[in-house]
Motif scaffolding. Structure first.
Motif, PDB file in Angstrom:
ATOM      1  N   LEU A 437       0.865  -1.189   0.000  1.00 26.42           N
ATOM      2  CA  LEU A 437       0.000   0.000   0.000  1.00 26.42           C
ATOM      3  C   LEU A 437       0.892   1.226   0.000  1.00 26.42           C
ATOM      4  O   LEU A 437       1.782   1.359   0.848  1.00 26.42           O
ATOM      5  N   SER A 438       0.669   2.121  -0.959  1.00 24.39           N
ATOM      6  CA  SER A 438       1.555   3.275  -1.096  1.00 24.39           C
ATOM      7  C   SER A 438       0.813   4.459  -1.680  1.00 24.39           C
ATOM      8  O   SER A 438      -0.356   4.365  -2.066  1.00 24.39           O
ATOM      9  N   ILE A 448       5.074   3.598   3.031  1.00 27.04           N
ATOM     10  CA  ILE A 448       4.875   2.413   2.190  1.00 27.04           C
ATOM     11  C   ILE A 448       4.620   1.244   3.129  1.00 27.04           C
ATOM     12  O   ILE A 448       5.461   0.915   3.966  1.00 27.04           O
ATOM     13  N   HIS A 449       3.461   0.618   3.003  1.00 26.07           N
ATOM     14  CA  HIS A 449       3.094  -0.514   3.857  1.00 26.07           C
ATOM     15  C   HIS A 449       3.227  -1.805   3.057  1.00 26.07           C
ATOM     16  O   HIS A 449       2.743  -1.897   1.924  1.00 26.07           O
ATOM     17  N   SER A 450       3.849  -2.797   3.649  1.00 25.61           N
ATOM     18  CA  SER A 450       4.038  -4.084   2.978  1.00 25.61           C
ATOM     19  C   SER A 450       3.611  -5.220   3.898  1.00 25.61           C
ATOM     20  O   SER A 450       3.987  -5.253   5.074  1.00 25.61           O
ATOM     21  N   LYS A 616      -6.129   2.225   8.581  1.00 27.22           N
ATOM     22  CA  LYS A 616      -6.477   2.793   9.882  1.00 27.22           C
ATOM     23  C   LYS A 616      -5.330   3.633  10.426  1.00 27.22           C
ATOM     24  O   LYS A 616      -5.545   4.682  11.052  1.00 27.22           O
ATOM     25  N   THR A 617      -4.082   3.191  10.180  1.00 28.56           N
ATOM     26  CA  THR A 617      -2.936   4.000  10.626  1.00 28.56           C
ATOM     27  C   THR A 617      -2.834   5.291   9.833  1.00 28.56           C
ATOM     28  O   THR A 617      -2.185   6.245  10.278  1.00 28.56           O
ATOM     29  N   GLU A 618      -3.472   5.317   8.657  1.00 25.79           N
ATOM     30  CA  GLU A 618      -3.512   6.535   7.849  1.00 25.79           C
ATOM     31  C   GLU A 618      -4.702   7.406   8.237  1.00 25.79           C
ATOM     32  O   GLU A 618      -4.954   8.438   7.610  1.00 25.79           O
ATOM     33  N   GLY A 619      -5.462   6.971   9.250  1.00 24.16           N
ATOM     34  CA  GLY A 619      -6.617   7.731   9.697  1.00 24.16           C
ATOM     35  C   GLY A 619      -7.874   7.456   8.915  1.00 24.16           C
ATOM     36  O   GLY A 619      -8.804   8.276   8.920  1.00 24.16           O
ATOM     37  N   ILE A 620      -7.924   6.313   8.218  1.00 27.65           N
ATOM     38  CA  ILE A 620      -9.071   5.988   7.375  1.00 27.65           C
ATOM     39  C   ILE A 620      -9.700   4.691   7.859  1.00 27.65           C
ATOM     40  O   ILE A 620      -9.020   3.676   8.014  1.00 27.65           O
TER      41      ILE A 620
END
Length: 968
Positions: A437-438, A448-450, A616-620
């Protein structure tokens, strides 16, 4: 071939053949390669804009390739495999990722063959550019079509490149919407549907296999290659003059056209190989290394996923790194999507309580991208501010999801031919899947989430027959051998990923439970001994079929709930500003029987869960979004599942309708039935040769594998060390059957013996163990699957009458079987005595003493009378008390390279064994003074080539020809 690849910037493969990388200075890998035939130099001219343009001084033929796959050398001939068409499928950190859609094979044996092949390739490429009206071929609609041929599909002539171009494309007359739908999706339904719904049907295939002219294709596929006139013409275009025009020198030569076609389908039209010039796609963000642009990319990639390393080795050895382009097999997909950072507030009911759901709006899901969307507020209005350029709500934020699956080169292959584990702990269908996810633009300031998951066959030695829709697994080898490989497997995973959580999806009742129970027992034993690196191995057995009975696949949530805490502890990898801020500390390992259909559903669910946590860590909050169908996510994962399934089972994945739509109905069940039939057909017809080709291309076997294939229409598993297994079998037999501790062990050998004792030829021949002590000769029949002695016969050395060695031909169906120099064996004639014993291992060893009375009563099998007098030689006429041991040498040449030690030839093996037996027999004899010792060993044909030809029946010949027609 000496001098084939020289240490020059321009590699002259043969006279006039030029390879030159078309790359700018400082670029790590060549973005293109000039492949030319000319008496003069052909090279690139760099324009101001950096584009390369070729100039020719002699007007020779040439074509530009996007890269080189490798150099294929077989039967003293070499072929250059190069990429002629590609499709960009992703962009990671500014580096494009490409999928190979077509390759060209250029012969290097002679100037004439190379020039002809280059001319045909050039003509074919120019024709396709014209068909695409001058558009970039990598962006044409043809590249976006379905896969029309996978590795397991038939190697049809029309799928070859380059080919003779037919100026009038064939048209298929469709008669119904149903037929049209099936034909248009023939890649999804597999080869069975492709052939069945073709006018030429199966008959044309048989005609081509017989070398006859093929009819014009009836299939209409815009992405398919032009249809050649005949098979011989196609082979000539690819490899020069048709090898069938002259008598092949060996098995590899006779199977060379099929190998080249399989190679072309595997690396080209199967669309299963991916590459990048400057990005290492073999490593996930979890195991990522800092790359150095000054160092060749192939020296930094993960060898576990470097699929063309073996055929690239000539270039690597020559120091030509600019030509080395690492490929992975698997899947790469990418999708951009939008999330609302300020979603509508929850709707309150009349009682003031929050409603459990909100009204959904119709949103476009084409490619997962949302068109103009009006976001209603909680009061039903649409007053939220919008971006004037995009007409989207200013609270919408774009994200990019990338999915990469990497198939392991270890224990690689096809469904029923590669199961379970090998000696080194590698499992079949091992795949690492990374979900990234980027930010769409890969800004360094954005996270960048992997998240990485893996799949692989159950790490137990087992096999399944392809001749059944639901075959019963057969456990192989001893418990100790299984445990050793099992431990190695999880040690390998732990070294790579850290902690491990196992999710086994096989049935707890029924045929699959045999392997599932063995799996659970090995886990318990491992944990009792301390686990992996001091930590217990987490194991969850989730009976998918039982839990999801009635098409209720949503019950996978039960498994997610059970593993939630463990996966939360593992976390995922996060990278920010080029540095890891967190790292995934463990991995989820999922398996079913094939690690395809059920595994796809479960991995999709856990991937969705990881995405929710990352957002969720991105606030979504994904659960608060108006579009909660996430069709773009399901489609990406379904494409991934189909790709892996086609590479392992030759068809799209089952249960794909649920993965795509999260719904399951009878239509999906009917589709799965058709796919199952197609898989069944592939497993019993095409997979055998494809498996041999894959092993050869990976460097697991030599070209001798095709000799083995011509003999038996299949090849053995190269990952299983037969040399090691045979040594262990000799040790087991020695400990078990030599009961007298005073007997001195002289030697042990693995040989072939007739299926029925006391006969010269009773097919099939079996591998047996021959042991020699100072007083006895032991012929042991060994169960190689269970690693146990099934029976043995002991012959006292004092009863040995004579030994004869020589030509021992049991079949003339193939050239290797009829070779008199390599098919040799020996016969030990002996007179049965009271102290000779035959023992059969049922639950316990039962003994049968052989006495003259027993033999006279007919309790033993008498030797065949045909040709027996010649075998007995000077030992006299055959009597009922004389028996024999017929033994044949194993082939000294092995397709699997198991060391560099020199091996004895077949005749050397036989002579050595015979002399040892004679030495021990004569050692115990006492002769009178003045009596000359007579040799027991004599040479002579056991079964000559002429006799073997006479005994080979017409039905046997027809049966082998029929098998060869189907499999080869």
């Amino acid at each position: 071939m000496p001098g084939l690849v020289s240490k020059l910037l321009i590699i002259a493969a043969v006279d006039g053949i030029i390879l030159q990388p078309l790359a700018q200075k400082g670029q790590r890998s060549a973005s293109a390669t000039k492949i030319a035939y000319n008496d003069h130099h052909i090279g690139p001219v760099l324009k101001d804009g950096g584009e390369s343009e070729s100039e020719s001084e002699g007007g020779g033929k040439s074509f530009e390739a996007f890269g080189i796959v490798g150099l294929l050398t077989v039967s003293k001939s070499s072929f250059l495999v190069s990429i002629t068409r590609r499709q960009q499928v992703a962009l990671i950190q500014g580096k494009p990722i490409f999928c190979i859609t077509e390759v060209a094979i250029t012969p290097l044996a002679s100037r004439a063959e190379a020039a002809a092949s280059i001319t045909h390739t050039q003509t074919s490429l120019q024709g396709k550019v014209a068909d695409n009206h001058g558009t970039d071929e990598s962006d044409s609609e043809a590249e976006e079509g379905v896969i029309s041929a996978a590795v397991g599909d038939d190697v049809d002539d029309e799928e070859l490149q380059p080919a003779v171009v037919d100026s009038t494309p064939a048209e298929h007359k469709r008669t119904s919407s149903v037929a049209e739908d099936v034909i248009s999706r023939k890649g999804g339904y597999g080869r069975f549907a492709k052939k069945w719904f073709s006018k030429k049907g199966w008959t044309a295939d048989q005609r081509r296999n017989l070398g006859m002219t093929a009819a014009t294709s009836d299939d209409d596929d815009s992405s398919a290659s032009p249809v050649p006139v005949s098979k011989s013409a196609v082979v000539e275009n690819v490899v020069g003059p048709n090898p069938r025009d002259s008598k092949p020198k060996d098995s590899a030569a006779s199977l060379l056209p099929k190998l080249l076609r399989t190679t072309q389908i595997l690396f080209g039209s199967s669309r299963s190989f991916y590459y990048s010039y400057d990005y290492d796609i073999t490593r996930s963000f979890l195991n990522r290394r800092t790359t150095n642009s000054e160092i060749p990319l192939h020296t930094q990639v993960d060898p576990l996923y470097f699929w063309n390393k073996h055929i690239m080795q000539p270039f690597i050895n020559a120091g030509q790194s600019s030509f080395v382009l690492p490929l992975i097999q698997g899947f790469v997909g990418q999708q951009e999507f939008e999330m609302d950072t300020d979603p509508p507030k929850p709707v309150l009911g009349l009682d003031g309580a929050e409603k459990s759901s909100m009204e959904m709006v119709d949103m476009s899901t084409s490619y997962g991208l949302q068109d103009t969307v009006q976001v209603p507020d909680t009061d039903g209005s649409s007053d939220r501010p919008k971006d004037p350029q995009t007409n989207h709500s200013s609270s919408m934020k774009s994200y990019l999801i990338t999915l990469i699956s990497r198939r392991s080169v270890q224990r690689a292959g096809l469904r029923y031919l590669r199961r379970g584990v090998d000696d080194e702990g590698h499992t079949a269908n091992g795949v690492e899947t990374e979900q990234i996810l980027s930010d769409p633009k890969w800004n360094r300031s954005s996270k960048i989430h992997s998240f990485v998951q893996i799949r692989g066959s159950i790490p137990v030695f087992f096999s399944q027959s392809p001749y059944s829709f639901k075959p019963i697994p057969q456990i192989q080898h001893s418990s100790e051998t299984n445990y050793q490989a099992f431990v190695k497997h999880f040690e390998n995973i732990s070294d790579r990923y850290g902690s491990v959580q196992v999710a086994s999806l096989v049935e707890k009742h029924g045929p699959e439970a045999i392997v599932g129970e063995q799996y659970e027992k090995l886990v318990d034993r491992l944990n009792e001994s301390g686990g992996i690196k001091g930590s217990p191995l987490a194991f969850e057995w989730f009976d998918f079929h039982s839990a999801c009975r009635g098409m209720k696949f949503e019950n996978v949530s039960l498994l997610m709930d059970a593993l939630a805490s463990q996966l939360d502890a593992f976390g995922y990898t996060v990278e920010l500003d080029g540095a890891q801020s967190s790292k995934q500390s463990g991995v989820l390992r999922t398996n079913c029987m094939d690690c395809l259909d059920r595994t796809n559903v479960v991995q999709n669910s856990f991937g969705k869960r990881a995405l929710e946590l990352q957002l969720k860590t991105e606030g979504i909050e994904l659960g608060l979004q108006q579009d909660q169908t996430t069709q773009w996510f399901n489609t990406l994962w379904a494409d991934n599942g189909d790709a892996i399934s086609k590479q392992y089972a030759s068809t799209a994945a089952l249960k794909g309708d649920f993965t795509r739509t999260r719904k399951r109905d009878y239509k999906g069940a009917l589709t799965d039935m058709g796919l199952s039939i197609s898989r069944f057909y592939s497993g019993i017809v095409n997979d055998y040769f494809s498996q041999a080709a894959i092993d050869f291309l990976l460097g697991n076997v030599t070209s001798i594998v095709f000799e083995d294939f011509e003999t038996s229409m299949m090849s053995r598993d190269p990952a299983v060390s037969m040399h090691k297994m045979r040594q262990q079998a000799i040790e087991v037999c020695q400990k078990l059957v030599v009961a007298d501790e005073h007997e001195e062990f002289i030697g042990g050998w693995t040989l072939l013996t007739p299926q029925v004792p006391n006969t010269i030829k009773s097919m099939p021949f079996e591998e047996s163990i021959l042991l020699l002590t100072d007083s006895g000769l032991y012929s042991c029949r060994f169960d190689w699957n269970l690693e146990k002695v099934s029976s043995f016969e002991r012959v006292s050395l004092e009863h040995v009458i004579s030994i004869k060695y020589g030509t021992f031909i049991t079949s003339t169906l193939s050239a290797s079987q009829a070779d008199e120099q390599r098919n040799v064996g020996f016969i030990v004639m002996y007179k049965a005595g009271a102290n000779d014993i035959t023992r059969v291992n049922t639950r316990s060893m039962s003994s049968v003493s052989r006495t003259d009375a027993d033999l006279l009563e007919g309790t033993s099998t008498s030797p065949p009378t045909s040709g027996l007098a010649g075998i007995l030689g000077n030992s006299g006429p055959a009597t009922t008390t004389n028996r024999l041991l017929a033994l044949k040498a194993l082939p000294s040449r092995d397709a699997v390279a198991e060391g560099t030690e020199s091996r004895l030839t077949e005749i050397e093996q036989v002579k050595t064994i015979c002399s040892e037996i004679e030495r021990m027999v004569l050692h115990g004899q006492v002769l009178e003074v003045g009596t000359e010792r007579k040799s027991l060993v004599e040479s002579g044909d056991i079964i000559s080539l002429a006799d073997a030809r006479k005994s080979t029946g017409l039905l046997e010949q027809l049966g082998h020809s029929f098998k060869k027609l189907i499999w080869a």
